[in-house]
Scaffold this active site. Sequence first.
Site, short mmCIF file in Angstrom:
data_model
loop_
_atom_site.label_atom_id
_atom_site.label_comp_id
_atom_site.label_asym_id
_atom_site.label_seq_id
_atom_site.Cartn_x
_atom_site.Cartn_y
_atom_site.Cartn_z
CD GLU A 1 0.24 -11.84 36.33
OE1 GLU A 1 0.08 -10.99 35.45
OE2 GLU A 1 0.53 -13.03 36.07
CG HIS B 1 3.58 -8.25 34.27
ND1 HIS B 1 3.24 -8.37 32.95
CD2 HIS B 1 3.06 -9.34 34.88
CE1 HIS B 1 2.56 -9.49 32.77
NE2 HIS B 1 2.44 -10.10 33.93
NE ARG C 1 5.99 -13.86 24.32
CZ ARG C 1 5.39 -13.21 23.34
NH1 ARG C 1 6.07 -12.71 22.33
NH2 ARG C 1 4.09 -13.04 23.35
CG HIS D 1 4.88 -14.20 36.01
ND1 HIS D 1 5.42 -12.95 35.94
CD2 HIS D 1 3.74 -14.14 35.29
CE1 HIS D 1 4.65 -12.17 35.23
NE2 HIS D 1 3.62 -12.85 34.80
#
Length: 315
Positions: free
Chosen positions: A116, A98, A193, A173
């Site tokens: 996150e 991200h 991605r 991740h």
Amino acid sequence: MDNDILFLEPVFKTVIWGGTRLRDDFGYDIPSETTGECWAVSAHPHGDCVVAEGRFKGRTLSDLWKNVPELFGTDNTGDFPLLIKIIDAKQDLSIQVHPDDEYAAKNENGAFGKTECWYVLDADEGATIVIGHNAATKEEMISMIDEKRWNDFIRVIPVKKGDFFQIEPGTLHAIKGGTLILETQQNSDITYRVYDYDRLSNGQPRELHLEKSKDVIVCPFEQKDPVPAEPAKAAYIGGGTMKRLVSCRYYSVYEVDVKIKGWLGGEYPFLIGSVVEGEGSIAGHPVKKGTHFIVPNDFGTFEINGDMKLIVSHI
Ligand code: ZN
């Protein structure tokens, strides 16, 4: 009665990598045999949770955030800041990264970036997870991606129940199959991605975002201690323990193990809670594994009874 705790109805998502543990382990009424996500506390337009009972019954979290801001101690500007999910990965998720707020604002029409964190609720024997990469420099990262040297590039580590990972923007991740996690995240959807194990979805590979990924992946990967020196804003006393898992600019997250009876309170504007094991009561209201709630602003310290594990968070 002005300060009712908000109990929320989760929203479920069917995905190719999902399974049935949200039904088998949590007792939820799931929509399919490949249900991968339970959006437990969400005001996101793709899954806006509804209040299950009480005087706000039937209203969405985004509606309350905007129109009853005193519940949250906020001025109703912006969006609800967090999104809490339970994720059942029966199969591997794609490997992603991200952007941070600055990159997202510039390159994604003013969107927010995403930080996150993952609390591992359960993991199969021998399960692994992807956190970080093995490239020492930006140049090495780019050549590993261009040459598809995925096994050299991707950092795969063992994972077990109770593990916790803070995932800063720029961290490669992925959740791998056989893992059940509770995710606390910034309320954002911007994901790049990097690698999808060369799988096909409806006969086509899913889109990759390699150039943006190369821009944002931080090199080298560094694991930092997620708990800073400043004191926590929430405290638990009584039977059991509370452990702070992370505090960052967007959220603090804690694991609370309740034995018989205790009291939870603090200096937060509002508190989000999820019961992840056992059963008991919160301020006199019965709760069990799978219950998600928001303790509103000015509710004060409240009593918890039972034998259960909670994950709680605040901004
Ligand atoms: Zn992510």
